[in-house]
Scaffold this active site. Structure first.
Site, PDB file in Angstrom:
ATOM      1  N   LEU A  84      -2.034  -0.881  -1.118  1.00  0.00           N
ATOM      2  CA  LEU A  84      -0.613  -1.105  -0.839  1.00  0.00           C
ATOM      3  C   LEU A  84       0.011  -0.117   0.138  1.00  0.00           C
ATOM      4  CD1 LEU A  84       0.723  -2.255  -4.321  1.00  0.00           C
ATOM      5  CD2 LEU A  84      -0.004  -3.613  -2.362  1.00  0.00           C
ATOM      6  N   ASN A 101      -8.509  -5.829   6.601  1.00  0.00           N
ATOM      7  CA  ASN A 101      -7.643  -6.083   5.448  1.00  0.00           C
ATOM      8  C   ASN A 101      -7.709  -7.565   5.100  1.00  0.00           C
ATOM      9  OD1 ASN A 101      -5.572  -5.574   3.481  1.00  0.00           O
ATOM     10  ND2 ASN A 101      -4.078  -6.472   4.905  1.00  0.00           N
ATOM     11  N   HIS A 103      -5.218 -10.577   3.440  1.00  0.00           N
ATOM     12  CA  HIS A 103      -3.834 -10.885   3.075  1.00  0.00           C
ATOM     13  C   HIS A 103      -3.804 -12.261   2.410  1.00  0.00           C
ATOM     14  CE1 HIS A 103       0.491 -10.416   3.310  1.00  0.00           C
ATOM     15  NE2 HIS A 103       0.556 -11.682   3.629  1.00  0.00           N
ATOM     16  N   ASP A 144       0.036  -5.989   8.883  1.00  0.00           N
ATOM     17  CA  ASP A 144      -0.374  -7.397   8.890  1.00  0.00           C
ATOM     18  C   ASP A 144      -0.359  -8.044  10.280  1.00  0.00           C
ATOM     19  OD1 ASP A 144      -0.725  -7.367   6.135  1.00  0.00           O
ATOM     20  OD2 ASP A 144       1.342  -7.943   5.736  1.00  0.00           O
TER      21      ASP A 144
HETATM   22  C1  GRF Z   1      -5.453  -9.826  -3.133  1.00  0.00           C
HETATM   23  O1  GRF Z   1      -4.816 -11.045  -3.362  1.00  0.00           O
HETATM   24  C2  GRF Z   1      -5.349  -9.420  -1.698  1.00  0.00           C
HETATM   25  O2  GRF Z   1      -5.220 -10.481  -0.807  1.00  0.00           O
HETATM   26  C3  GRF Z   1      -4.085  -8.626  -1.670  1.00  0.00           C
HETATM   27  O3  GRF Z   1      -4.055  -7.953  -2.906  1.00  0.00           O
HETATM   28  C4  GRF Z   1      -4.781  -8.695  -3.884  1.00  0.00           C
HETATM   29  C5  GRF Z   1      -5.758  -7.756  -4.531  1.00  0.00           C
HETATM   30  O4  GRF Z   1      -6.341  -8.327  -5.664  1.00  0.00           O
HETATM   31  N1  GRF Z   1      -4.026  -7.811  -0.487  1.00  0.00           N
HETATM   32  P1  GRF Z   1      -7.524  -7.558  -6.413  1.00  0.00           P
HETATM   33  O5  GRF Z   1      -7.028  -6.170  -6.778  1.00  0.00           O
HETATM   34  O6  GRF Z   1      -8.691  -7.509  -5.493  1.00  0.00           O
HETATM   35  O7  GRF Z   1      -7.784  -8.393  -7.629  1.00  0.00           O
END
Ligand code: GRF
Length: 187
Positions: A84, A101, A103, A144
């Site tokens: 994040l 990354n 998204h 992004d």
């Molecule tokens: C995913 O949906 C990804 O696209 C986003 O954050 C989420 C992470 O999920 N950036 P996880 O922690 O891998 O389950």
């Protein structure tokens, strides 16, 4: 053997999918997991898989010490999987074209600061879009907006909630992210 470093802040289901994929495929392994949260699910994944992990604070992110620690693992790719924090420019300059990354939407739709997890899915549902999907892209200095490597689509069904849409999106992520990484490392 290529080394992958995963950055994650959440439960780590993508990290898990990537780790599992490279147990049996390709010439790579997850060498290190970096998180900004000591209690994130992804840390439990790292412990369970006996993968070294690093919990970072905002101040140290991008500083020489972290770069040096990362360099020790000679990473071929830095993979953000639900991470994040914005990646500092210093790190982007140190690892050009090596940070990617994922998204959970079809960028450039529903991207930018604050657009993560259910914020994204709720925005898609509120817009009554007929489809959503995933975007795997390079990371540059702006949230992004790096070059897109792959997008995959799924329908938005009537009656979908943020949870049901997130589940469909996660399935796409778990399938495509490891394969895109394998493809990039094989180039
Ligand atoms: C995913 O949906 C990804 O696209 C986003 O954050 C989420 C992470 O999920 N950036 P996880 O922690 O891998 O389950």
């Amino acid at each position: 053997m290529h080394s992958i470093v995963i950055f994650a802040s959440g439960r780590g289901s993508n990290a898990r999918a990537i780790i599992d994929h490279f147990k049996t495929n390709g010439n790579a392994r997850v060498a290190l997991i970096v998180s900004n949260k000591a209690d994130a699910g992804v840390i439990a994944v790292a412990e369970e898989e006996r993968i070294p992990f690093l919990v970072i604070g905002k101040k140290t992110f991008g500083e020489t010490l972290l770069v040096e620690q990362l360099m020790e693992y000679k990473p071929s790719l830095l993979v953000l999987a639900g991470f994040l924090w914005k990646v500092p420019d210093s790190l982007i300059k140190t690892f050009p074209e090596k940070i990617i990354n994922i998204h959970p939407a079809l960028l450039p739709l529903y991207g930018g600061k604050g657009m993560y997890g259910h914020h994204v899915h709720n925005a898609v549902l509120n817009a009554r879009d007929a489809e959503s999907g995933i975007t795997i892209h390079y990371v540059n200095e702006v949230y992004d907006s790096g070059n897109i490597i792959l997008q995959a689509r799924c329908p938005v069904n009537s009656g979908d909630t943020a949870d049901s849409l997130a589940e469909r999106i996660h399935k796409l992520e778990h399938f495509y992210y490891p394969r895109v990484i394998e493809y990039l490392l094989g180039q």
